[in-house]
Design a protein around this motif. Structure first.
Motif, PDB file in Angstrom:
ATOM      1  N   HIS A  94      -8.369 -37.833 -55.488  1.00 27.70           N
ATOM      2  CA  HIS A  94      -8.548 -36.895 -54.384  1.00 27.70           C
ATOM      3  C   HIS A  94      -9.866 -36.142 -54.523  1.00 27.70           C
ATOM      4  CE1 HIS A  94      -7.896 -33.228 -51.966  1.00 27.70           C
ATOM      5  NE2 HIS A  94      -7.180 -34.030 -51.209  1.00 27.70           N
ATOM      6  N   LEU A  95     -10.189 -35.774 -55.747  1.00 31.15           N
ATOM      7  CA  LEU A  95     -11.439 -35.076 -56.032  1.00 31.15           C
ATOM      8  C   LEU A  95     -12.628 -35.983 -55.718  1.00 31.15           C
ATOM      9  CD1 LEU A  95     -12.850 -32.593 -57.414  1.00 31.15           C
ATOM     10  CD2 LEU A  95     -12.649 -33.860 -59.549  1.00 31.15           C
ATOM     11  N   ALA A  96     -12.498 -37.251 -56.090  1.00 31.32           N
ATOM     12  CA  ALA A  96     -13.600 -38.198 -55.879  1.00 31.32           C
ATOM     13  C   ALA A  96     -13.929 -38.355 -54.404  1.00 31.32           C
ATOM     14  CB  ALA A  96     -13.250 -39.549 -56.492  1.00 31.32           C
ATOM     15  N   THR A  97     -12.927 -38.199 -53.532  1.00 26.92           N
ATOM     16  CA  THR A  97     -13.228 -38.302 -52.101  1.00 26.92           C
ATOM     17  C   THR A  97     -13.612 -36.939 -51.517  1.00 26.92           C
ATOM     18  OG1 THR A  97     -10.972 -37.907 -51.351  1.00 26.92           O
ATOM     19  CG2 THR A  97     -11.566 -40.183 -51.827  1.00 26.92           C
ATOM     20  N   GLN A  98     -13.073 -35.865 -52.107  1.00 25.15           N
ATOM     21  CA  GLN A  98     -13.288 -34.559 -51.483  1.00 25.15           C
ATOM     22  C   GLN A  98     -14.611 -33.900 -51.886  1.00 25.15           C
ATOM     23  OE1 GLN A  98     -10.657 -31.220 -52.450  1.00 25.15           O
ATOM     24  NE2 GLN A  98     -10.439 -30.876 -50.281  1.00 25.15           N
ATOM     25  N   ILE A 147      -4.279 -41.012 -45.838  1.00 24.34           N
ATOM     26  CA  ILE A 147      -3.177 -41.807 -45.280  1.00 24.34           C
ATOM     27  C   ILE A 147      -2.318 -42.399 -46.401  1.00 24.34           C
ATOM     28  CG2 ILE A 147      -2.690 -43.974 -44.072  1.00 24.34           C
ATOM     29  CD1 ILE A 147      -4.753 -43.227 -42.050  1.00 24.34           C
ATOM     30  N   GLN A 148      -2.970 -42.760 -47.508  1.00 25.39           N
ATOM     31  CA  GLN A 148      -2.223 -43.278 -48.647  1.00 25.39           C
ATOM     32  C   GLN A 148      -1.421 -42.185 -49.343  1.00 25.39           C
ATOM     33  OE1 GLN A 148      -2.104 -46.525 -49.124  1.00 25.39           O
ATOM     34  NE2 GLN A 148      -3.509 -46.661 -47.375  1.00 25.39           N
ATOM     35  N   LYS A 202       2.054 -44.489 -40.598  1.00 26.13           N
ATOM     36  CA  LYS A 202       3.387 -43.878 -40.544  1.00 26.13           C
ATOM     37  C   LYS A 202       3.401 -42.647 -39.627  1.00 26.13           C
ATOM     38  CE  LYS A 202       4.720 -45.257 -45.184  1.00 26.13           C
ATOM     39  NZ  LYS A 202       4.697 -44.718 -46.559  1.00 26.13           N
ATOM     40  N   GLY A 203       4.529 -42.468 -38.958  1.00 29.62           N
ATOM     41  CA  GLY A 203       4.663 -41.337 -38.040  1.00 29.62           C
ATOM     42  C   GLY A 203       5.495 -40.218 -38.634  1.00 29.62           C
ATOM     43  N   ILE A 204       5.442 -39.072 -37.969  1.00 31.28           N
ATOM     44  CA  ILE A 204       6.075 -37.862 -38.479  1.00 31.28           C
ATOM     45  C   ILE A 204       7.588 -38.025 -38.670  1.00 31.28           C
ATOM     46  CG2 ILE A 204       6.612 -35.465 -37.864  1.00 31.28           C
ATOM     47  CD1 ILE A 204       3.817 -35.367 -36.546  1.00 31.28           C
TER      48      ILE A 204
END
Lengths: 453, 336
Positions: free
Chosen positions: A176-180, A243-244, A301-303
């Motif tokens: 998550h850090l690598a993308t953020q 999304i993952q 995927k939906g809510i």
């Protein structure tokens, strides 16, 4: 109001306010270091005047960024004692490292930078500027190490109802850090670039043009374009990661109620959050699948199904974040991003021509466009944080279980009101000083430093 | 070495560094209105701490961060328990922090007067609040079985806490006056020395009363002997300040207030040990350096980080004091 709502409100106000200043100073610090390097290499006086001018604006914002950052460190303990107890092992460590590695560096060298113009050679002063820039950007890294765990917990075990770190390396290599982190940092450069473009454009439209602004414009325009492209690309990567890892956040950001394959991108949705369905909506078919999987089919995927999954795993409860907030903050961020991309392409093209297009639409639009990066930064974080709800630590701790158990609504209300009031006063003073300083323009070539009256 | 003990000492060291460095920053801010009415003289006073105050404040930020990392329950209980004082502290620090920057950017006298007042109160209020906070901390908070304070209303403002307030304020003011005496030249330096001489007897009297009061108020714990020894040392150093001022030994006078603050902070942490934050409800609810601590892994990682980084920070922070070593006067070239 109940303490949870108030504590969240305080966090929103203080963090949004703090983060108005942080990205600007993060980006400006790099820009100023760059300019000073050019001054040290060429000895061209214009670069020195540029560094002095943008440096003063940087300082005003840096000061507010620093003092509002103090609240951030304190309020975890003050308002979120159960969170702090639960997460101290993981969250405190990067925070302490941030202080030791980054805050000392930027604060101490900032003092040297402000007061060192006469004491240091241009080369040494440029080196100090780089240290400040590196310190600022490092601090962004470490605070995002802490924040990333809240979105994607890694390298931990639960012992006695508290999170325990068992792999520090996992913490700093969190996907998550690598993308953020790259998205946040390039966003900060984009913020600074638009700040410089806007103010330069305002000056360039006037009869008496200063070389400082012509050159600032020419340097900031390509930085804006490169940052805008990077921030868009990195945002796309981040969205795919989301999304993952946090499918509910993406589903809420898209107001996607049902699983879809292929999924369309919503252009406008008026939804019913009670019934979890569209009231009225327009979609671009296939586009959301493409954004998620880089091909025109594939399930998103939906809510409704995600909610059912959560209820199966964690028992009954409310697992859907505010779709309205997530949906519109996402659109505000992306919309502002697209506008910035267009404007930065235009600015680069303009910068290449030698025409003084004082009346061009671009030069009139750019001062207003200073607001765009701030809008994108704010709504981006609102999406990130609101989309994670009801969790404060993703799937480990709910926000409602994180507050200080005995701190009362009255107390939180007192701190909210007093922080808000002081923010308003500080903003008023800062805007007054910035406008005054921007209008006055840079020091003349032989004019002594400002204030030496 | 026991990592919990190491981190208790490190927390004490960070708070000591904070009180030593920000002590004179607060003092300088409090004395600003009493040093001169003239703008350039005031600027000289502010510029004695101008390049360094932000770095000094990072000691507080690091102390807070280290507390959070190494002793999460201590951090959570202390910060939520002192809710109102900390809110006021933040307000004061915000006002003070922006004032240094905002003040100089507009030459209007009323504008500068406004921010000078913000610097004064922004320096006075934190000194007061740390006096309150430390007095509450030493005696404990009403911690429940889970270690959360059951009320976070206004802390007790009894004579002991008030003495803490007066002592912190006067000692920091004295420390700041002596710092100014060293950093300023000419008439301003003389003025600072005169202020120090006037403050000193009051600071000594307050500190002595606070120490006596602490004897009755703070329960004796494992290292009570050491704590009393350090308190005595702090008082002796503070007494010596007067002698040093009288003999015009500016450097020694400053070193002695520094020693006073260091010894007093050390005495405070020694008096707590092995507790981190006592509970006033039941001894079973005390937070100590073991039940309040983070996991062994976190402590190990943080120990390496501190071992590598703290010396580096000390080197470059000291170096900036060397760079800005010369005395300032109203006639110096002053960066605004």
């Amino acid at each position: 109001m109940d303490p949870v709502t108030l504590a969240r409100l305080q966090f929103t106000i203080t963090t949004v306010y703090h983060f108005l200043f942080v990205p600007l100073t993060l980006g400006l610090s790099v820009f100023i270091a760059l300019i000073e390097t050019m001054y040290a290499r060429t000895g061209d006086e214009v670069y020195r005047r540029m560094a002095r001018f943008w440096g003063k604006l940087f300082l005003l914002n840096f000061a507010v960024g620093v003092v509002t950052g103090l609240i951030q460190e304190f309020q975890f303990g003050m308002n979120w004692a159960q969170y702090s107890t639960f997460m101290g092992d993981i969250f405190g460590a990067p925070l302490a490292i941030e202080a030791l590695l980054a805050f000392y560096l930027e604060s101490i060298f900032m003092g040297l930078w402000i007061f060192g113009w006469d004491r240091l050679s241009p080369k040494a002063h440029a080196a100090v500027a780089w240290i400040v820039a590196i310190g600022s950007n490092l601090s962004a890294f470490w605070i995002l190490v802490a924040s990333s765990f809240m979105h994607q917990p890694v390298g931990y075990q639960i012992v006695d109802g508290r999170v325990q770190m068992n792999d520090f390396w996992a913490l700093i290599t969190n996907p998550h850090l690598a993308t953020q982190f790259p998205h946040v940092v390039t966003g900060a450069w984009l913020t600074a670039a638009f700040f410089i473009l806007g103010i330069s454009a305002w000056h360039l439209r006037k009869k008496q043009q200063d070389e400082v602004f012509r050159r600032s414009f020419r340097i900031a325009a390509p930085i804006a374009l490169i940052s805008a492209l990077l921030v868009t690309f990195l945002g796309h990567i981040q969205g795919q990661h989301m999304i993952q890892c946090q499918p509910m956040k993406m589903a809420a950001a898209e107001a996607l109620w049902e699983d879809a394959d292929p999924a369309g991108l919503s252009l406008f949705t008026w939804g019913d959050e009670e019934q979890l369905k569209d009231v009225w909506a327009i979609h671009m078919p296939y586009v959301l699948s493409f954004m998620a999987h880089d091909r025109f089919d594939g399930k998103v995927k939906g809510i409704k199904n995600l909610k059912a999954d959560y209820e199966a795993r964690f028992g009954p409860g409310d697992y859907v974040p505010s779709v309205f907030t997530a949906y519109w903050s996402f659109r505000a961020m992306v919309g502002a991003g697209i506008l910035m991309l267009i404007l930065s392409i235009w600015a680069v093209a303009w910068g290449r021509t030698r025409r003084a297009l004082r009346w061009s639409l671009l030069m009139r639009a750019l001062p207003w466009a200073i607001g765009l990066p701030f809008l994108a930064n704010t709504t981006g974080w609102i999406l990130t944080e609101v989309g994670r709800q009801p969790w404060v630590v993703f799937e480990l701790l709910k926000t409602e279980d994180a507050i200080s158990p005995y701190v009362t609504s009255g107390q939180i209300l007192f701190s909210i009101i007093s922080f808000t009031l002081i923010f308003m006063l500080v903003s008023a003073a800062e805007v007054f000083l910035m406008l005054r300083f921007i209008k006055k323009g840079p020091e003349g070539e032989h004019q002594p430093a400002e204030g030496a009256s | 070495m026991d990592l919990n003990l190491l981190w208790f000492i490190l927390i004490a060291v960070l708070f000591t560094g904070f009180f030593f460095l920000e002590g004179f920053d607060y003092g300088v801010g409090m004395l600003l209105p009493f040093m001169s009415r003239e703008d350039r003289a005031r600027r000289a006073v502010i510029n004695t701490i101008g390049p360094v105050w932000d770095g000094n404040e990072v000691w507080m930020v690091t102390a807070g961060g280290a507390l959070f990392a190494a002793f999460p329950r201590w951090y959570a209980a202390l910060f939520s328990g002192l809710y109102i004082p900390l809110t006021l502290l933040l307000l004061a620090l915000i006002a003070r922090g922006v004032s240094f920057e905002f003040r100089s950017k507009h030459p209007d006298p009323r504008w500068r007067g406004l921010w000078d007042r913000a610097i004064f109160f922004g320096s006075l209020v934190p000194a007061i609040l740390w006096g309150v906070a430390v007095s509450s901390w030493a005696r404990g908070l009403p911690l429940d079985a889970a270690g959360h304070p059951t009320t976070a209303l206004l802390p007790l403002l009894d004579p002991f806490a008030l003495l803490g307030v007066v002592t912190a304020t006067l000692v920091f003011a004295l420390h700041g006056a002596l710092f100014l005496g060293l950093k300023l030249g000419g008439a301003l330096s003389t003025r600072a020395r005169a202020l120090a001489w006037r403050l000193w007897p009051f600071a000594l009297a307050a500190a002595l009363s606070y120490a006596i009061s602490a004897y009755f108020q703070v329960p004796a714990r494992a290292l009570a002997g050491l704590a009393w020894g350090l308190s005595g040392g702090a008082l002796l150093a503070l007494a010596g300040v007067g002698v040093a001022i009288k003999r015009a030994r500016d450097g020694w006078a400053f070193i002695l207030t520094a020693l006073t603050i260091v010894a007093a902070t050390a005495a405070f942490f020694a008096s707590l040990f092995p507790l981190a934050l006592p509970s006033t409800i039941s001894p079973a609810h005390h937070l100590d350096i073991y039940n309040a601590a983070a996991s062994a892994h976190t402590l190990t990682v943080m120990s390496w980080v501190a071992l590598v980084l703290v010396p580096v920070v000390l080197v470059y922070q000291s170096w900036t004091y060397w760079v800005f070593r010369q005395r300032l006067t109203a006639d110096s070239e002053l960066e605004y």
